[in-house]
Design an enzyme around this catalytic site. Sequence first.
Site, PDB file in Angstrom:
ATOM      1  N   GLU A  16      53.944  48.369 -60.813  1.00  0.00           N
ATOM      2  CA  GLU A  16      52.767  49.060 -60.265  1.00  0.00           C
ATOM      3  C   GLU A  16      52.991  50.563 -60.391  1.00  0.00           C
ATOM      4  OE1 GLU A  16      50.943  47.749 -56.581  1.00  0.00           O
ATOM      5  OE2 GLU A  16      50.047  49.738 -56.274  1.00  0.00           O
ATOM      6  N   GLU A  48      56.234  55.945 -58.023  1.00  0.00           N
ATOM      7  CA  GLU A  48      55.435  56.915 -57.279  1.00  0.00           C
ATOM      8  C   GLU A  48      56.186  58.251 -57.223  1.00  0.00           C
ATOM      9  OE1 GLU A  48      52.168  57.150 -55.963  1.00  0.00           O
ATOM     10  OE2 GLU A  48      53.072  59.139 -55.914  1.00  0.00           O
ATOM     11  N   ASP A  71      57.529  60.392 -63.062  1.00  0.00           N
ATOM     12  CA  ASP A  71      56.465  60.049 -64.008  1.00  0.00           C
ATOM     13  C   ASP A  71      56.705  58.651 -64.604  1.00  0.00           C
ATOM     14  OD1 ASP A  71      54.737  59.893 -66.166  1.00  0.00           O
ATOM     15  OD2 ASP A  71      55.541  61.660 -67.190  1.00  0.00           O
ATOM     16  N   ASP A 104      44.886  59.101 -60.519  1.00  0.00           N
ATOM     17  CA  ASP A 104      44.231  60.390 -60.270  1.00  0.00           C
ATOM     18  C   ASP A 104      43.046  60.513 -61.225  1.00  0.00           C
ATOM     19  OD1 ASP A 104      45.958  61.158 -58.250  1.00  0.00           O
ATOM     20  OD2 ASP A 104      47.432  61.914 -59.680  1.00  0.00           O
ATOM     21  N   LYS A 164      36.638  66.203 -64.075  1.00  0.00           N
ATOM     22  CA  LYS A 164      36.055  67.223 -64.968  1.00  0.00           C
ATOM     23  C   LYS A 164      36.457  66.944 -66.411  1.00  0.00           C
ATOM     24  CE  LYS A 164      36.044  71.016 -61.685  1.00  0.00           C
ATOM     25  NZ  LYS A 164      36.989  71.948 -61.103  1.00  0.00           N
ATOM     26  N   ASP A 200      37.177  54.172 -58.962  1.00  0.00           N
ATOM     27  CA  ASP A 200      35.844  54.376 -58.382  1.00  0.00           C
ATOM     28  C   ASP A 200      35.089  55.456 -59.154  1.00  0.00           C
ATOM     29  OD1 ASP A 200      37.905  56.134 -57.454  1.00  0.00           O
ATOM     30  OD2 ASP A 200      36.420  57.040 -56.123  1.00  0.00           O
ATOM     31  N   THR A 226      43.246  49.846 -50.591  1.00  0.00           N
ATOM     32  CA  THR A 226      44.263  50.899 -50.503  1.00  0.00           C
ATOM     33  C   THR A 226      43.643  52.068 -49.753  1.00  0.00           C
ATOM     34  OG1 THR A 226      43.606  52.042 -52.535  1.00  0.00           O
ATOM     35  CG2 THR A 226      45.223  50.264 -52.771  1.00  0.00           C
ATOM     36  N   ARG A 227      44.491  52.986 -49.376  1.00  0.00           N
ATOM     37  CA  ARG A 227      44.000  54.140 -48.628  1.00  0.00           C
ATOM     38  C   ARG A 227      43.018  54.946 -49.467  1.00  0.00           C
ATOM     39  NH1 ARG A 227      48.319  58.288 -46.440  1.00  0.00           N
ATOM     40  NH2 ARG A 227      48.818  57.994 -48.617  1.00  0.00           N
ATOM     41  N   TYR A 228      43.359  55.095 -50.740  1.00  0.00           N
ATOM     42  CA  TYR A 228      42.469  55.857 -51.621  1.00  0.00           C
ATOM     43  C   TYR A 228      41.119  55.137 -51.746  1.00  0.00           C
ATOM     44  CZ  TYR A 228      40.499  58.201 -55.616  1.00  0.00           C
ATOM     45  OH  TYR A 228      39.643  58.890 -56.432  1.00  0.00           O
TER      46      TYR A 228
HETATM   47  C1  LIG Z   1      44.671  58.682 -56.367  1.00  0.00           C
HETATM   48  S1  LIG Z   1      46.273  58.169 -55.955  1.00  0.00           S
HETATM   49  C2  LIG Z   1      46.076  56.421 -55.729  1.00  0.00           C
HETATM   50  C3  LIG Z   1      47.232  55.800 -55.016  1.00  0.00           C
HETATM   51  C4  LIG Z   1      47.138  54.285 -54.792  1.00  0.00           C
HETATM   52  N1  LIG Z   1      47.216  53.546 -56.027  1.00  0.00           N
HETATM   53  C5  LIG Z   1      45.890  53.931 -54.006  1.00  0.00           C
HETATM   54  O1  LIG Z   1      45.026  53.219 -54.575  1.00  0.00           O
HETATM   55  O2  LIG Z   1      45.776  54.348 -52.841  1.00  0.00           O
HETATM   56  C6  LIG Z   1      47.112  58.257 -57.528  1.00  0.00           C
HETATM   57  C7  LIG Z   1      48.621  58.146 -57.403  1.00  0.00           C
HETATM   58  O3  LIG Z   1      49.201  58.182 -58.710  1.00  0.00           O
HETATM   59  C8  LIG Z   1      50.406  58.921 -58.649  1.00  0.00           C
HETATM   60  N2  LIG Z   1      50.696  59.420 -60.012  1.00  0.00           N
HETATM   61  C9  LIG Z   1      50.133  60.456 -60.649  1.00  0.00           C
HETATM   62  N3  LIG Z   1      50.672  60.628 -61.864  1.00  0.00           N
HETATM   63  C10 LIG Z   1      51.604  59.651 -62.001  1.00  0.00           C
HETATM   64  C11 LIG Z   1      52.515  59.328 -63.031  1.00  0.00           C
HETATM   65  N4  LIG Z   1      52.580  60.028 -64.164  1.00  0.00           N
HETATM   66  N5  LIG Z   1      53.339  58.280 -62.834  1.00  0.00           N
HETATM   67  C12 LIG Z   1      53.287  57.551 -61.688  1.00  0.00           C
HETATM   68  N6  LIG Z   1      52.445  57.832 -60.676  1.00  0.00           N
HETATM   69  C13 LIG Z   1      51.618  58.864 -60.828  1.00  0.00           C
HETATM   70  C14 LIG Z   1      50.106  60.026 -57.641  1.00  0.00           C
HETATM   71  O4  LIG Z   1      51.276  60.577 -57.073  1.00  0.00           O
HETATM   72  C15 LIG Z   1      49.247  59.286 -56.625  1.00  0.00           C
HETATM   73  O5  LIG Z   1      50.011  58.738 -55.580  1.00  0.00           O
END
Ligand SMILES: C[S@@+](CC[C@H](N)C(=O)[O-])C[C@H]1O[C@@H](n2cnc3c(N)ncnc32)[C@H](O)[C@@H]1O
Length: 237
Positions: free
Chosen positions: A68, A93, A120, A142, A146, A178, A216-218
């Site tokens: 994940e 994460e 990453d 993320d 834009k 979303d 999820t929280r997001y």
């Molecule tokens: C918008 S949040 C969503 C988190 C979770 N999946 C949820 O649905 O609540 C996106 C997550 O992806 C992580 N993220 C961003 N770039 C990443 C990368 N290159 N590798 C792994 N995780 C990454 C961020 O730190 C963030 O916690």
Amino acid sequence: MAAERRINEGRTRTRENFFGRSRGKTLRPLQADLLAERMPTLGLDLATPAPADLASLFAVPVDAVRLEIGFGGGEHLHLESGRHPATGFIGVEPFRNSMAKMLVALEEDARPNLRLFGDDATLLLDWLPDRSLDGIDLFYPDPWPKRKHWKRRFVNRRTLARFARVLKPGAAFRFASDIETYVDWTLQHLRDHPEFEWLARSPADWHTPYEGWPGTRYEAKAHREGRVGAYLRFRRI
Ligand SMILES: C[S@@+](CC[C@H](N)C(=O)[O-])C[C@H]1O[C@@H](n2cnc3c(N)ncnc32)[C@H](O)[C@@H]1O
């Protein structure tokens, strides 16, 4: 700081696909202690070559391994790894406050079938052996809404080539978002990729959350703001 060094231990090249924050609010002492104490054993060290059989990464026998990416608050990863104790899970994460939150959850309810990586995900993907994973989940990455930032999106041709290399034939890639332009973007990238097929047969398929989905929280924030998620399912051919 020691915890920061440990969470990123074993990084083998610079990040390619992480544009967010890796640090947030100051950690509570318990969280900082857990990062320092638990990551050396729970975290994967990419300086050591990956084992040919990923099952050996886990403290219990497992017959499949899933990944994940960007687990955030860890709601899905913690629940899913409990629902499937004979599957090994790798959770990635880079945001250390989220990693610390996961470690607190694991103190309360441990998962011997879970390993973590705090950087990453492309670094981890490049470390994994060919055809070693039974599934990849990417939920609410993320969004970069834009247009000028679309190139920062986690889904791109390079990442998909990595997914295709590490997934076993028949394995699943699941993507939720979303953001309509990101859903379209992902469908387009996957359609252009000869090694994946989209499994939807009707709109109900992408409107219906995955089996056992806890939210999820997001996602909860997106719902509060009036956006609904699309739940895509693809198969590595
Ligand atoms: C918008 S949040 C969503 C988190 C979770 N999946 C949820 O649905 O609540 C996106 C997550 O992806 C992580 N993220 C961003 N770039 C990443 C990368 N290159 N590798 C792994 N995780 C990454 C961020 O730190 C963030 O916690």
